[in-house]
Design an enzyme around this catalytic site. Structure first.
Site, mmCIF file in Angstrom:
data_model
loop_
_atom_site.group_PDB
_atom_site.id
_atom_site.type_symbol
_atom_site.label_atom_id
_atom_site.label_comp_id
_atom_site.label_asym_id
_atom_site.label_seq_id
_atom_site.Cartn_x
_atom_site.Cartn_y
_atom_site.Cartn_z
ATOM 1 N N ASP A 174 18.244 27.646 13.984
ATOM 2 C CA ASP A 174 17.267 26.622 14.360
ATOM 3 C C ASP A 174 17.684 25.190 14.032
ATOM 4 O O ASP A 174 17.213 24.576 13.083
ATOM 5 C CB ASP A 174 15.909 26.921 13.731
ATOM 6 N N LYS A 176 15.180 25.978 5.405
ATOM 7 C CA LYS A 176 14.169 26.762 4.694
ATOM 8 C C LYS A 176 14.554 28.226 4.833
ATOM 9 O O LYS A 176 15.356 28.574 5.718
ATOM 10 C CB LYS A 176 12.781 26.506 5.268
ATOM 11 N N PRO A 177 14.026 29.109 3.996
ATOM 12 C CA PRO A 177 14.407 30.519 4.074
ATOM 13 C C PRO A 177 14.230 31.137 5.461
ATOM 14 O O PRO A 177 15.050 31.956 5.881
ATOM 15 C CB PRO A 177 13.501 31.187 3.042
ATOM 16 N N ALA A 178 13.204 30.747 6.184
ATOM 17 C CA ALA A 178 12.961 31.311 7.518
ATOM 18 C C ALA A 178 14.043 30.928 8.526
ATOM 19 O O ALA A 178 14.152 31.552 9.587
ATOM 20 C CB ALA A 178 11.594 30.863 8.034
ATOM 21 N N ASN A 179 14.859 29.926 8.209
ATOM 22 C CA ASN A 179 15.959 29.511 9.084
ATOM 23 C C ASN A 179 17.321 29.921 8.527
ATOM 24 O O ASN A 179 18.353 29.476 9.023
ATOM 25 C CB ASN A 179 15.939 27.991 9.304
ATOM 26 N N GLU A 207 24.237 33.739 19.993
ATOM 27 C CA GLU A 207 24.516 35.068 19.458
ATOM 28 C C GLU A 207 23.223 35.656 18.908
ATOM 29 O O GLU A 207 22.349 34.930 18.426
ATOM 30 C CB GLU A 207 25.582 35.009 18.368
ATOM 31 N N ASP A 256 15.656 20.970 8.730
ATOM 32 C CA ASP A 256 14.605 21.981 8.555
ATOM 33 C C ASP A 256 15.169 23.214 7.854
ATOM 34 O O ASP A 256 14.934 24.340 8.271
ATOM 35 C CB ASP A 256 13.971 22.349 9.895
ATOM 36 N N VAL A 284 21.219 37.315 16.177
ATOM 37 C CA VAL A 284 21.308 37.400 14.721
ATOM 38 C C VAL A 284 20.227 38.367 14.252
ATOM 39 O O VAL A 284 19.045 38.031 14.268
ATOM 40 C CB VAL A 284 21.138 36.018 14.057
#
Length: 171
Positions: free
Chosen positions: A104, A88-91, A42, A86, A44
């Site tokens: 991720d 973390k904010p980026a994921n 999907e 993993d 996002v």
């Protein structure tokens, strides 16, 4: 390489196991005529959760409400035997519809059936030896220990600290 293909397939398998509104969904998968694997996820649209909290000037209660969505998604993954590895904010994206989505699962690790929370395991081979993002990694992972569910919990603690304090707990 075979290693990249195996990692890609592991992510596809991990995502296919899960059905949670706060985890990005796999819609399809297969291989091209040339044998290259693929999967369709999907779309996002959003921003990393910490960035969203700051842009929207959320108060503490609102930040905790968002983080609750993250915790429920991680709990779902853990109940399916998947360790993200993993977080973390980026994921973790907050979407345009104000729904958190965890992305991720490329480093995901499948815990053996019967493994209890925090129990050491030899794992089933889903990216068992890949390192995650050091700034969010538990001491266990930094020291090369086998992935355990509590590694994700440690990463979650770094994320919530960053969401509330505005900076990472360690410099």
């Amino acid at each position: 390489t075979k290693q990249v293909v195996a990692r890609f397939e592991a992510e596809r398998q991990a995502l296919a196991l899960m059905d949670h509104p706060n985890i990005a969904k796999v819609l399809d998968g297969g291989a091209t005529d040339r044998g290259r694997p693929y999967f369709v996820m999907e779309l996002v649209k959003g921003v990393p959760i910490t960035e969203y909290c700051d842009q929207a000037a959320l108060d503490t209660r609102q930040r905790l409400d968002l983080f609750t969505q993250v915790c429920r998604a991680v709990q779902h993954a853990h109940q399916k035997g998947i360790i993200h590895r993993d977080i973390k904010p980026a994921n973790i994206f907050n979407t345009e519809k104000n729904v958190v989505k965890i992305l991720d699962f490329g480093l995901a690790h499948a815990a053996p059936s019967g493994t209890l929370f925090g129990e050491k395991s030899a794992g089933s081979g889903l990216s068992a030896n890949r390192a995650n993002t050091p700034a969010y990694a538990s001491c266990n992972r930094l020291e090369g220990g086998a992935p355990v569910f509590s590694d994700d919990v440690y990463s979650l603690s770094c994320v919530i600290y960053e969401m509330l304090a505005g900076n990472h707990p360690y410099r």
